[in-house]
Design an enzyme around this catalytic site. Structure first.
Site, PDB file in Angstrom:
ATOM      1  N   GLU A 159      31.567  53.678  37.504  1.00 21.66           N
ATOM      2  CA  GLU A 159      31.471  53.420  35.776  1.00 21.66           C
ATOM      3  C   GLU A 159      30.832  51.944  35.608  1.00 21.66           C
ATOM      4  OE1 GLU A 159      34.991  56.156  36.198  1.00 21.66           O
ATOM      5  OE2 GLU A 159      34.355  54.437  37.175  1.00 21.66           O
ATOM      6  N   MET A 175      23.090  31.348  47.968  1.00 22.31           N
ATOM      7  CA  MET A 175      23.066  30.464  46.869  1.00 22.31           C
ATOM      8  C   MET A 175      24.310  29.450  47.166  1.00 22.31           C
ATOM      9  SD  MET A 175      21.567  29.032  44.365  1.00 22.31           S
ATOM     10  CE  MET A 175      20.589  29.818  43.136  1.00 22.31           C
ATOM     11  N   LYS A 194      42.707  61.591  23.545  1.00 23.68           N
ATOM     12  CA  LYS A 194      42.323  62.708  23.876  1.00 23.68           C
ATOM     13  C   LYS A 194      42.707  63.825  22.724  1.00 23.68           C
ATOM     14  CE  LYS A 194      42.205  66.418  27.545  1.00 23.68           C
ATOM     15  NZ  LYS A 194      42.557  66.724  28.733  1.00 23.68           N
TER      16      LYS A 194
END
Length: 554
Positions: free
Chosen positions: A51, A468, A163
């Protein structure tokens, strides 16, 4: 007509012009996915591996097009997996609507299976969010979400749909999409005052950010620079608004910006800040930022005016309309002496050294630009490679550089590249630049690119360290490299092949040139593992809290 909540969901998406959404199915959204199946000829659903990848894909879709990105996830962990992507969009003012399923309304608040209070979780990182508790409210709630995402300062909106709402029925009345009204109003006296300040200044400079890209158009900025002869510098979020090589363009500003751009801000007598918030990566020392200058700030969000740096004049509204209003009042000039002074500073800008035997970041990027051309869209993850991309890419398009600026989300890149490629079509050239650290976070999304035959070329700046953070440890922590050398043994070529993608490895400029040329011919995704030195640095660099006088050039 009487429709179920799931049917209403699809009808409103179509009504709002949505042709693509990204997501991952689950129990709480089964009714929605069943309706999407029945309407697959009207709306294309892109199934991602995770997701979070879907949320970044919706973000990339929006950044590449200016349209609203849409993502759909199930309840509980599906919804919470969207959080980083929503926060990324929020920090960079990207229009997105996130839909989540939830347990039935009778089960809310009872610690039900896969229940999460996603409305509360996302409250600080959305422009607005909703939980729909009546099917009669679903259509107008969705319409409001799309309107809010695109109006004013753009950003993400979340709609949580239990739902039972997707199964319930009610009367549905179609509506035409509401016209998004931008902020066209402004104070005429303030416009005239701004023009007067510009006319009276001897050393003016425009400093602009991502708000210019989000505004009604970038052309008024170019027109202002052309008429006044002012130089301009930009933030990470505005790379590409001015093309590479334009005479007014001084390049990137801030911590890893050009010496000349930072010096010009320091010496200017007037700074016109447009669509930017003076973040801590640009105004590293707010008390010393542009200390010789008066400051005009133009922003659509009034809460940003004077928030981080004191300003002398503030104008609220869409940057494009305000700049258009200023234009007739400013005098045509060239500022020759000021530009000559800046050209002198440009001679002192950092210039990296080429190599014939080793891969150097700037040479990799030069070769990419030479082969991919000016119409390519470049997407980055976060880290050293992101800054090298901002510094060295030949930016030519206002929506041609997609990066996570505000939140700095490692793992953003591949999902965003998928979103951009799906939005622009397979014939568009999308290049993803990443580091081995960032890429390990969401490289699973290559399976999505393989499934949909997306010809995304990924260039991995592989220094085998967390570059970095390691650079900061080198400079500020006496080379105490705490957990920045993960000692990973990942073979990116074999891994690409395992996913069904094409893998390459390059250690010299010649090898990279050949690998990239072959990758350009592929119909599906490819990776190029570029071996660079672990001590390569992003230069120049101004330490946090410092000024241009503290700049590090070696």
């Amino acid at each position: 007509m009487k429709l179920t909540g799931s049917q209403i969901f699809v009808e409103v998406l179509v009504e709002q012009g949505v042709d693509t959404l990204f997501g991952y199915p689950g129990g709480a959204v089964l009714n929605l996915y069943d309706e999407l199946y029945k309407n697959s000829d009207r709306i294309r659903h892109v199934l991602t591996a995770h997701e979070q990848g879907a949320s970044h894909a919706a973000d990339g879709y929006a950044r590449a097009t200016g349209r609203t990105g849409v993502v759909l996830a199930t309840s509980g962990p599906g919804a919470t997996n969207l959080v980083t992507g929503i926060a990324t969009a929020y920090m960079d003012s990207v229009p997105m609507v996130a839909f989540t399923g939830n347990v039935a309304t009778t089960l809310l608040g009872k610690d039900s299976f896969q229940e999460a209070y996603i409305e509360g979780i996302t409250m600080p990182i959305t422009k607005h969010n909703y939980t729909v508790r009546r099917v009669e409210d679903l259509a107008d709630t969705m319409r409001a979400a799309f309107r809010i995402a695109q109006s004013g300062r753009k950003g993400p909106v979340l709609v949580d749909i239990p739902k039972d709402i997707t199964a319930a029925s009610c009367e549905f009345t179609p509506k035409a999409p509401e016209l998004i009204r931008t902020v066209t109003r402004y104070n005429e006296e303030d416009v005239k005052k701004a023009a007067q300040m510009i006319n009276e200044s001897e050393r003016p400079i425009v400093y602009f950010g991502g708000g210019v890209r989000s505004a009604a158009g970038c052309q008024p900025l170019r027109d202002l620079l052309e008429k006044t002869g002012m130089p301009a510098t930009y933030t990470l979020m505005a790379a590409g608004v001015l093309s590479y090589g334009e005479p007014h363009n001084l390049g990137l500003l801030g911590m890893h910006g050009c010496y000349a751009a930072n010096k010009a801000i320091d010496e200017a007598d007037l700074v016109i800040a447009v669509g930017t918030r003076f973040s801590d990566r640009v105004a590293l020392n707010p008390d010393s930022f542009a200390k010789r200058a008066k400051i005009i700030q133009i922003d659509i969000d009034p809460s940003e005016l004077g928030k981080n740096v004191d300003v002398d004049l503030s104008l609220t509204g869409d940057a494009s309309y305000i700049l258009q209003a200023i234009l007739p009042y400013v005098e045509k000039t060239e500022h020759k002496l000021w530009m000559e002074q800046i050209r002198g500073w440009q001679k002192d800008d950092y210039k990296p050294v080429d190599s014939d035997t080793e891969l150097k970041p700037h040479q990799i990027i030069d070769e990419i630009c030479n082969q991919a051309g000016p119409e390519a869209v470049y997407v980055t993850d976060v880290g050293q490679h992101q800054m090298w991309a901002a510094q060295y890419l030949h930016h030519t398009k206002s929506r041609g550089f997609l990066t996570s600026g505000g939140l700095g989300t490692m793992g953003f890149g591949y999902g965003a590249a998928i979103g951009a490629q799906m939005a622009l079509g397979r014939d568009a050239r999308v290049i993803m630049l990443t580091g081995d650290g960032s890429f390990h976070m969401n490289l699973n999304e290559v399976c999505t690119a393989v499934s949909y035959d997306l010809p995304i070329i990924t260039v991995i700046f592989n220094n085998q360290v967390l570059g970095m953070v390691r650079q900061w440890q080198t400079t500020f922590y006496e080379k105490r490299y705490s957990d920045t050398d993960p000692h990973r043994k990942t073979d990116f070529v074999k891994l690409a092949e395992g996913f069904g993608a094409k893998g390459y490895r390059a250690a010299t400029p010649a090898e990279f040139k050949a690998a990239f040329a072959d990758a350009m011919k592929q119909k599906g995704p490819s990776w190029i593992d570029c071996r660079i030195g672990k001590d390569e640095k992003v230069l120049p660099m101004i330490p946090g809290g410092g000024t241009v006088n503290d700049i590090i050039m070696e």
